[in-house]
Design a protein around this motif. Structure first.
Motif, PDB file in Angstrom:
ATOM      1  N   VAL A   1      44.678  43.740  51.702  1.00 34.13           N
ATOM      2  CA  VAL A   1      45.314  42.794  50.773  1.00 34.13           C
ATOM      3  C   VAL A   1      44.666  41.416  50.904  1.00 34.13           C
ATOM      4  O   VAL A   1      44.365  40.747  49.911  1.00 34.13           O
ATOM      5  CB  VAL A   1      46.836  42.712  51.041  1.00 34.13           C
ATOM      6  N   ARG A   2      44.422  41.023  52.127  1.00 39.94           N
ATOM      7  CA  ARG A   2      43.769  39.725  52.369  1.00 39.94           C
ATOM      8  C   ARG A   2      42.371  39.704  51.753  1.00 39.94           C
ATOM      9  O   ARG A   2      41.980  38.716  51.124  1.00 39.94           O
ATOM     10  CB  ARG A   2      43.699  39.465  53.877  1.00 39.94           C
ATOM     11  N   ALA A   3      41.619  40.797  51.900  1.00 36.54           N
ATOM     12  CA  ALA A   3      40.265  40.872  51.330  1.00 36.54           C
ATOM     13  C   ALA A   3      40.307  40.830  49.808  1.00 36.54           C
ATOM     14  O   ALA A   3      39.498  40.137  49.167  1.00 36.54           O
ATOM     15  CB  ALA A   3      39.568  42.143  51.802  1.00 36.54           C
ATOM     16  N   ALA A   4      41.263  41.530  49.205  1.00 32.89           N
ATOM     17  CA  ALA A   4      41.382  41.542  47.748  1.00 32.89           C
ATOM     18  C   ALA A   4      41.725  40.156  47.214  1.00 32.89           C
ATOM     19  O   ALA A   4      41.171  39.703  46.196  1.00 32.89           O
ATOM     20  CB  ALA A   4      42.440  42.557  47.312  1.00 32.89           C
ATOM     21  N   LEU A   5      42.636  39.471  47.895  1.00 36.57           N
ATOM     22  CA  LEU A   5      43.018  38.126  47.460  1.00 36.57           C
ATOM     23  C   LEU A   5      41.894  37.121  47.688  1.00 36.57           C
ATOM     24  O   LEU A   5      41.721  36.183  46.895  1.00 36.57           O
ATOM     25  CB  LEU A   5      44.288  37.681  48.172  1.00 36.57           C
ATOM     26  N   SER A   6      41.111  37.319  48.736  1.00 35.69           N
ATOM     27  CA  SER A   6      39.944  36.450  48.957  1.00 35.69           C
ATOM     28  C   SER A   6      38.928  36.633  47.835  1.00 35.69           C
ATOM     29  O   SER A   6      38.338  35.660  47.344  1.00 35.69           O
ATOM     30  CB  SER A   6      39.299  36.766  50.310  1.00 35.69           C
TER      31      SER A   6
ATOM     32  N   HIS B   1      47.582  35.120  40.970  1.00 36.02           N
ATOM     33  CA  HIS B   1      48.944  35.655  40.957  1.00 36.02           C
ATOM     34  C   HIS B   1      48.872  37.146  41.286  1.00 36.02           C
ATOM     35  O   HIS B   1      48.119  37.891  40.648  1.00 36.02           O
ATOM     36  CB  HIS B   1      49.588  35.455  39.583  1.00 36.02           C
ATOM     37  N   VAL B   2      49.660  37.588  42.268  1.00 34.67           N
ATOM     38  CA  VAL B   2      49.585  38.973  42.704  1.00 34.67           C
ATOM     39  C   VAL B   2      50.904  39.706  42.495  1.00 34.67           C
ATOM     40  O   VAL B   2      51.981  39.159  42.739  1.00 34.67           O
ATOM     41  CB  VAL B   2      49.144  39.069  44.191  1.00 34.67           C
ATOM     42  N   LEU B   3      50.806  40.925  41.988  1.00 34.94           N
ATOM     43  CA  LEU B   3      51.946  41.830  41.899  1.00 34.94           C
ATOM     44  C   LEU B   3      51.674  42.940  42.913  1.00 34.94           C
ATOM     45  O   LEU B   3      50.747  43.734  42.751  1.00 34.94           O
ATOM     46  CB  LEU B   3      52.071  42.415  40.487  1.00 34.94           C
ATOM     47  N   PHE B   4      52.466  42.977  43.972  1.00 33.91           N
ATOM     48  CA  PHE B   4      52.194  43.881  45.093  1.00 33.91           C
ATOM     49  C   PHE B   4      53.287  44.930  45.220  1.00 33.91           C
ATOM     50  O   PHE B   4      54.472  44.633  45.148  1.00 33.91           O
ATOM     51  CB  PHE B   4      52.100  43.087  46.400  1.00 33.91           C
TER      52      PHE B   4
ATOM     53  N   ALA C   1      51.901  37.298  55.364  1.00 36.96           N
ATOM     54  CA  ALA C   1      50.863  36.302  55.639  1.00 36.96           C
ATOM     55  C   ALA C   1      49.685  36.463  54.690  1.00 36.96           C
ATOM     56  O   ALA C   1      49.114  35.477  54.201  1.00 36.96           O
ATOM     57  CB  ALA C   1      50.394  36.438  57.087  1.00 36.96           C
ATOM     58  N   ALA C   2      49.310  37.704  54.396  1.00 36.39           N
ATOM     59  CA  ALA C   2      48.193  37.952  53.479  1.00 36.39           C
ATOM     60  C   ALA C   2      48.565  37.555  52.053  1.00 36.39           C
ATOM     61  O   ALA C   2      47.785  36.903  51.347  1.00 36.39           O
ATOM     62  CB  ALA C   2      47.786  39.422  53.528  1.00 36.39           C
ATOM     63  N   LEU C   3      49.775  37.913  51.624  1.00 41.65           N
ATOM     64  CA  LEU C   3      50.209  37.630  50.255  1.00 41.65           C
ATOM     65  C   LEU C   3      50.400  36.144  50.002  1.00 41.65           C
ATOM     66  O   LEU C   3      50.315  35.685  48.848  1.00 41.65           O
ATOM     67  CB  LEU C   3      51.505  38.388  49.954  1.00 41.65           C
ATOM     68  N   ASP C   4      50.625  35.385  51.061  1.00 39.99           N
ATOM     69  CA  ASP C   4      50.767  33.941  50.905  1.00 39.99           C
ATOM     70  C   ASP C   4      49.451  33.252  50.524  1.00 39.99           C
ATOM     71  O   ASP C   4      49.436  32.053  50.240  1.00 39.99           O
ATOM     72  CB  ASP C   4      51.345  33.316  52.183  1.00 39.99           C
ATOM     73  N   LEU C   5      48.346  34.013  50.511  1.00 38.01           N
ATOM     74  CA  LEU C   5      47.078  33.472  50.016  1.00 38.01           C
ATOM     75  C   LEU C   5      47.119  33.284  48.504  1.00 38.01           C
ATOM     76  O   LEU C   5      46.306  32.549  47.937  1.00 38.01           O
ATOM     77  CB  LEU C   5      45.913  34.407  50.377  1.00 38.01           C
ATOM     78  N   ALA C   6      48.048  33.973  47.844  1.00 38.90           N
ATOM     79  CA  ALA C   6      48.189  33.848  46.391  1.00 38.90           C
ATOM     80  C   ALA C   6      49.075  32.659  46.045  1.00 38.90           C
ATOM     81  O   ALA C   6      49.871  32.193  46.857  1.00 38.90           O
ATOM     82  CB  ALA C   6      48.802  35.130  45.822  1.00 38.90           C
TER      83      ALA C   6
ATOM     84  N   THR D   1      59.440  40.040  51.603  1.00 37.26           N
ATOM     85  CA  THR D   1      59.799  38.846  50.824  1.00 37.26           C
ATOM     86  C   THR D   1      60.538  37.810  51.670  1.00 37.26           C
ATOM     87  O   THR D   1      60.409  36.609  51.430  1.00 37.26           O
ATOM     88  CB  THR D   1      60.656  39.215  49.596  1.00 37.26           C
ATOM     89  N   ASP D   2      61.283  38.257  52.667  1.00 38.22           N
ATOM     90  CA  ASP D   2      62.000  37.310  53.532  1.00 38.22           C
ATOM     91  C   ASP D   2      61.041  36.441  54.336  1.00 38.22           C
ATOM     92  O   ASP D   2      61.423  35.374  54.829  1.00 38.22           O
ATOM     93  CB  ASP D   2      62.919  38.066  54.500  1.00 38.22           C
ATOM     94  N   LYS D   3      59.790  36.901  54.471  1.00 36.39           N
ATOM     95  CA  LYS D   3      58.808  36.157  55.272  1.00 36.39           C
ATOM     96  C   LYS D   3      57.792  35.406  54.407  1.00 36.39           C
ATOM     97  O   LYS D   3      56.910  34.720  54.927  1.00 36.39           O
ATOM     98  CB  LYS D   3      58.067  37.123  56.208  1.00 36.39           C
ATOM     99  N   LEU D   4      57.897  35.549  53.081  1.00 33.06           N
ATOM    100  CA  LEU D   4      56.972  34.857  52.178  1.00 33.06           C
ATOM    101  C   LEU D   4      57.366  33.399  52.013  1.00 33.06           C
ATOM    102  O   LEU D   4      58.556  33.075  51.918  1.00 33.06           O
ATOM    103  CB  LEU D   4      56.971  35.523  50.798  1.00 33.06           C
ATOM    104  N   SER D   5      56.363  32.534  51.928  1.00 31.62           N
ATOM    105  CA  SER D   5      56.669  31.122  51.685  1.00 31.62           C
ATOM    106  C   SER D   5      56.797  30.838  50.194  1.00 31.62           C
ATOM    107  O   SER D   5      57.512  29.919  49.798  1.00 31.62           O
ATOM    108  CB  SER D   5      55.578  30.236  52.293  1.00 31.62           C
TER     109      SER D   5
END
Length: 459
Positions: A340-345, A357-360, A377-382, A407-411
């Motif tokens: 996920v981190r690589a895809a968002l990078s 914007h990511v739909l995961f 942590a990876a999704l927060d790159l979006a 989702t509880d850990k997403l910023s």
């Protein structure tokens, strides 16, 4: 798992349960082209089944014990449940049942086998190797766990003695092959529903490397801690030649950054520019691995470098689904935090100063439980992260395990229903932005729906 390869000619008529799957259809394609009588079935009527039928396979839609016909051998993948009527009937009749990997191994006899393993990047790297060899004049047989636009198919029987295959570690089945060249892109804890512990995952890769003969070679990524550690363990035993690829100073195939969007590889002091059509540092590393394989097989390095420019990506690997209103929509199979981190990078490199914007869609309850914090942590790159409910695949629900663990850990992200997902992500996107659908489940179907809505808004 079997220890010796079953001769292809001894299989008789082969029946594939779940023949529409990308991995199963790959093996079936090769067998049909080799003259093996093939039949198969799947729950859904998929396009690849029509291709196989046109090539001579007998195809049925829906599972029924009668579909076995006069099959002498049955092939079933890990996704087929024990209560499948065809699998149950085969076992009751005493018909040998092979895992997909065992059937694939039977088609490899007499070939110089290249297997690509790793927690991430297998399909892309295998695809790169196959495209490179084909463009460079070799005609390999290949079996890939994804459709490859540059090849037109996910598998084909070539005229040369080279066989390129993706080796899946998820269920330990990659230990069924007998490679001459083994690529390991990375080694991380995953598939703990099968292995139980991270240590068991690492041990399985040790066994994979041990399959190499004395004249074989292990190509391991120097930039990944797990693959690098594996290379060190194998090299210390002194039985197998080890080559490392990556940006590390001690890499034998060293990846060099030549500026924005440009890379090259240096081998034995000679630098070869690569013209890659796929974005992201992970894809540059995959290209370095493919380059190393080509050199081992005797391909001229300049021809290898030029051939990599023909690789346009594998299906569901940062695949452009379309665009509208100035918004580009990509789809990626990523289902582990590192992926996920690589895809968002990669999305960031494409978006420039615009937003991502990511739909995961999380894949598997067990994986969500193990890696919820890492996913967040990876999704927060979006800039926007919308999370769907967990795609269960082969698993039954685990009490207390839902997408809210992520989702509880997403910023900056939240849970979204399937009905609201397309509307919600379109509301977030502006001209020039990138939308990315991510996951190994049916989230891939949202990409075309998003593009359709964008086209409608544009109109």
């Amino acid at each position: 798992m079997m220890q010796t390869v079953v001769p292809l000619e001894s299989l008789g008529r082969v029946h594939f349960i779940g023949i529409g799957g990308v991995g199963m259809s790959a093996v079936a394609r090769i067998m049909v082209s080799r003259g093996v009588p093939v039949s198969g079935s799947d729950a859904k009527d998929l396009p690849v089944m029509h291709d196989l039928q046109a090539a001579g396979a007998r195809i049925d839609v829906g599972y029924d014990s009668a579909n076995l016909g006069d099959a002498s051998t049955v092939v079933a993948g890990s996704a087929i449940r024990d209560d499948n009527p065809e699998l149950a009937a085969a076992r009751a009749a005493g018909i040998p049942v092979l895992h997909r990997s065992e059937a694939l191994a039977a088609t490899m006899a007499g070939h110089r086998v290249v297997t690509v393993a790793g927690t991430h990047g297998k399909s892309t790297t295998t695809s790169m190797v196959a495209v490179l060899l084909k463009e460079a004049g070799a005609d390999p047989t290949f079996a890939i766990g994804a459709n490859v636009p540059a090849l037109g198919v996910n598998a084909a029987a070539g005229a040369s003695d080279i066989f390129v295959a993706e080796a899946d570690e998820s269920d330990g089945s990659f230990l069924n092959y007998q490679p001459l060249i083994a690529v390991v892109t990375n080694v991380e804890a995953d598939h703990l529903d099968h292995y139980g512990t991270a240590e068991a995952v690492y041990a399985s890769f040790d066994k994979f490397a041990a399959l190499l003969p004395s004249e074989g070679v292990l190509l391991a990524c120097a930039d990944d801690a797990g693959a690098r550690a594996l290379a060190g363990r194998v090299a210390s035993q002194g039985n197998t030649r080890v080559l490392k690829y990556g940006t590390a100073d001690d890499a034998d195939i060293r990846l060099e950054d030549d500026g924005p969007g440009r890379v090259s590889v240096t081998v034995e002091g000679v630098r070869y520019p690569l013209e890659l059509q796929v974005p992201g540092r992970h894809n540059a590393l995959n290209a370095a691995a493919a380059f190393g394989v080509a050199l081992e097989l005797g391909v001229d390095p300049r021809a290898a470098a030029a051939a990599l420019g023909h690789f346009t990506g594998a299906s569901r690997r940062f695949e452009l689904k379309g665009q509208g209103r100035g918004v580009r929509v990509y789809d990626d199979y990523a289902h582990h935090p590192t992926e996920v981190r690589a895809a968002l990078s990669a999305a960031r490199s494409v978006a420039g100063d615009k937003k991502v914007h990511v739909l995961f869609q999380p894949h598997l309850f067990s994986r969500t439980r193990e890696f919820a914090a890492e996913f967040a942590a990876a999704l927060d790159l979006a800039d926007t992260a919308l999370i769907l409910d967990i795609y269960p695949a082969r698993e039954d629900p685990i009490p207390g395990v839902t997408s809210t663990l992520i989702t509880d850990k997403l910023s900056h992200g939240h849970l979204v229903s399937a009905d609201q997902a397309v509307t919600a992500i379109l509301e977030a996107a502006s001209e020039g932005d990138v939308i990315l659908t991510v996951g190994a489940g049916d989230v891939t179907s949202y990409g075309p729906a998003i593009v359709e809505q964008l086209d409608g808004q544009h109109a």
